[in-house]
Design an enzyme around this catalytic site. Structure first.
Site, PDB file in Angstrom:
ATOM      1  CG  ASP A 191      41.694  49.647 -15.992  1.00  0.00           C
ATOM      2  OD1 ASP A 191      40.777  50.420 -16.313  1.00  0.00           O
ATOM      3  OD2 ASP A 191      42.107  48.748 -16.746  1.00  0.00           O
ATOM      4  CG  HIS A 530      37.193  52.849  -9.639  1.00  0.00           C
ATOM      5  ND1 HIS A 530      37.423  52.284  -8.410  1.00  0.00           N
ATOM      6  CD2 HIS A 530      37.893  52.099 -10.522  1.00  0.00           C
ATOM      7  CE1 HIS A 530      38.215  51.229  -8.542  1.00  0.00           C
ATOM      8  NE2 HIS A 530      38.518  51.098  -9.821  1.00  0.00           N
ATOM      9  CG  ASP A 579      30.674  61.472  -6.362  1.00  0.00           C
ATOM     10  OD1 ASP A 579      31.591  60.833  -6.922  1.00  0.00           O
ATOM     11  OD2 ASP A 579      30.629  62.718  -6.328  1.00  0.00           O
ATOM     12  CD  GLU A 588      36.837  51.884 -14.004  1.00  0.00           C
ATOM     13  OE1 GLU A 588      36.134  50.900 -13.720  1.00  0.00           O
ATOM     14  OE2 GLU A 588      38.022  51.791 -14.394  1.00  0.00           O
TER      15      GLU A 588
END
Ligand code: 9MR
Ligand code: 9MR
Length: 608
Positions: A191, A530, A579, A588
């Site tokens: 993020d 991620h 994965d 992540e």
């Protein structure tokens, strides 16, 4: 813990022990080892899943097929962390640089290198991760290692005001009458939030690595050696990268005289919260982040969400105090004006935290992570230790001596438990009085001994014997490795260095999944983390990860993402990983995970 079936095929000829080694499957040869290889003078180990109850003959073959070493495995037996029955191969005596394979029965391992300098590329790649996740600056092909990783600046002029209105739990927040220019810093992870809690431990780890290198005089990242826009500016490249984040943390500090409404005291379980007005001058905002979660992929320059400052917290404020204090002593001799800025901010933050000791993060906003922590005694201890180490002022020493955290056994650090960071600083910074330095050193060595004892209980021989793998378990292992590296520095005892090697071997392939958790390194590297920009798996026009990025790793305790949910209850702890880009609880990437990767790689390269 129930033993789970392994992925290996076991040949059904139990009478002939040598044939009961797991056969190669889609996971590769059944001899697990560090896929990048070994330094000549360190411990060398491989792990072999096998149900055989008697030792197996092994040979290490050189590139001509000649036997370089041979022996018999040690039968370790059932290992609940992996669900495997395992044997251990120890071949420390193979020290001559070259390319080798291990042969056991009809199984041959992948080729692996023995050579000096093995960890330098990993150290540089792990540092480059931070450049690639910078906010507020274009990422250029020449520094990023290729055009595929270049992108326009994300959030290039980030002047933000405070969240205002109702949060997820109905608490009404007043907003604020100011804006802060918080351009820059690193995105946290997959993020694009920028958080003081977590920014703090990550920045500390880079700054600590610099301090160790300054003390030893061996600088891995001397000016001009790394791929950075600042390379050639006369300042160590590791410090350039650290300052990128330090400036962001400084920018998150609230101006003097600001009064704001926050929850004060332990958070009740019922909502909405009652807020009280406090003098917030000198506190730091918890984070600047998107109002709503952006979808995957969202390259940072395509983020259209509002970016908002979220309420100040004591935890964020102490993260600022600690890292700014550390900054002040590091930069004193490099850029004295910046050191003065850091020290002033650190003292102001510390005073603000002492004035407002119980303003906790509420974890009640969507669009970003919480990093909520209801026990800030370790953050206070850490900040006090850093300020004391930098200033020598009695007020900090006296405060520190009164703290219980001082004598607590040292656990590996994580974003919510930072005591070890303070203890490392007390143990290693010149000028700390003998009594405090000695007790800090003793605590670290005791912790390191505990980690080594866990190695003996671990089938894959890592200094981590838990059966509850947390979110980001790879960083727990790397942070233990960092502490083992510190213990090695304090004692000179090679057993601690061997423990670091064990941890890195696991990360780079000596694990039940035969997986290198680091992109670009090893035969089966991380491919699909991620991440909102390295999202090739979802959009072929976007890149995969650049080299040197570590996955959070197996997570058997909070399997909340869509991939993890399908695996829940069905995987041995070390196998709870996939994965996949959507697996944010397993796969992540994050600044606080790559920071100890960088530290440990630089250490193994001889630089810490
Ligand atoms: O992408 C988000 C990741 O960075 C966080 O670590 C994670 C946990 O807070 O949340 C991810 O975002 C998901 C959100 O929590 C729920 N909706 C789907 C989001 C994207 O996968
Ligand atoms: O690293 C954090 C982990 O300890 C928590 O269990 C998890 C869920 O709250 O959140 C992790 O931190 C994420 C953060 O909230 C948002 N950015 C990505 C971080 C790594 O997943």
């Amino acid at each position: 813990m129930k033993l789970l079936p392994t992925r290996m095929r076991v040949l059904a000829v139990p009478a002939i022990a040598a044939l009961t080694i797991g056969a190669a499957d889609d996971a590769g040869p059944a001899i697990r080892l560090n896929q990048i290889g070994f330094l000549p003078e360190t411990a060398k180990r491989a792990v072999v899943p096998s149900d055989s109850t008697v030792p197996l003959r092994w040979r290490v073959l050189d590139e001509h097929g000649k036997t370089a070493a041979e022996g018999r495995t040690t039968v370790v037996g059932a290992d609940p962390a992996s669900g495997d029955n395992v044997h251990l191969v120890s071949f420390d005596r193979v020290t001559k640089p070259g390319t080798y394979r291990i042969r056991i029965s009809d199984q041959t391992s992948r080729a692996f290198a023995v050579r000096p300098g093995l960890y330098a590329p990993l150290a540089f790649a792990a540092l480059n991760f931070f450049y690639q996740n910078r906010a507020g600056i274009p990422i250029e092909a020449r520094y990023a290692g290729g055009a595929q990783w270049a992108r326009p600046a994300g959030h290039p002029s980030e002047t933000a005001t405070c969240f205002r209105g109702a949060d997820e739990r109905g608490t009404l927040w007043p907003g604020c009458s100011y804006t802060l220019d918080v351009t820059g810093g690193w995105y946290d992870a997959g993020d694009q939030g920028k958080y003081l809690v977590n920014g703090g431990i990550s920045l500390w780890t880079l700054q600590n690595l610099y301090e160790r290198q300054a003390a030893s005089g061996r600088f891995t990242f001397a000016d001009g050696r790394a791929r950075l826009p600042e390379a050639g500016n006369g300042i160590n490249d590791l410090l350039d990268e650290a300052r990128w984040e330090m400036r962001f943390l400084l920018a998150m500090q609230i101006p003097d005289g600001v009064r704001t409404e926050v929850p004060v005291g332990p958070l009740p379980s019922d909502d909405p919260l009652t807020l009280r007005t406090v003098d917030a001058g000198g506190m730091a905002h918890q984070k600047v982040a998107d109002r709503n979660w952006t979808p995957l992929p969202t390259p940072p320059h395509k983020d259209t969400e509002d970016r908002l400052l979220y309420p100040p917290t004591t935890g964020a404020t102490l993260n600022l105090a600690a890292t700014a204090a550390q900054c002040a002593r590091i930069w004193r001799s490099v850029d004295p004006a910046f050191a003065v800025t850091c020290l002033a901010a650190a003292k102001r933050a510390y005073r603000a935290a002492v004035r407002n000791p119980q303003v906790y993060a509420t974890n009640s906003f969507t669009g970003s992570g919480g990093y909520g922590d209801n026990d800030l005694s370790d953050e206070l201890y850490w900040a006090t230790a850093e300020l004391w180490a930098t200033t020598g002022e009695a007020v900090y020493g006296d405060a520190l001596r009164a703290m219980p955290a001082r004598s607590a056994p040292a656990a590996e650090p994580n974003w919510g438990n930072v005591a070890a960071l303070g203890t490392i600083t007390l143990a290693t910074t010149p000028g700390i009085p003998q009594a405090e330095a000695a007790s800090a050193r003793a605590a670290l060595v005791a912790a390191a001994d505990g980690f080594l004892a866990e190695t003996e209980r671990s089938g894959y021989r890592i200094p981590y014997a838990t059966l509850d793998y947390p979110w980001g378990s790879n960083s727990s292992i790397l942070n233990r490795a960092m502490m083992l590296g510190v213990a090695h520095g304090l004692t000179g005892d090679a057993r601690y260095r061997a423990g670091v090697v064990d941890a890195m071997d696991y990360l780079l392939g000596r694990n039940p999944l035969d997986q290198s958790y680091v992109s670009g390194f090893g035969a089966r590297p991380l491919m699909n983390p991620h991440h909102r920009f390295w999202a090739h798996q979802l959009d072929p026009s976007l890149p995969g990860p650049p080299p040197g990025v570590v996955s959070g790793g197996p997570n058997s305790t909070s399997m909340s993402d869509p991939v993890a949910m399908t695996m829940k209850g069905k995987c041995a702890p070390q196998r709870c990983w996939k994965d996949e880009i959507t697996a944010y609880a397993l796969n992540e990437v994050a600044i606080n995970w790559n920071a100890p990767l960088l530290w440990v790689a630089a250490y193994l390269d001889g630089g810490a």
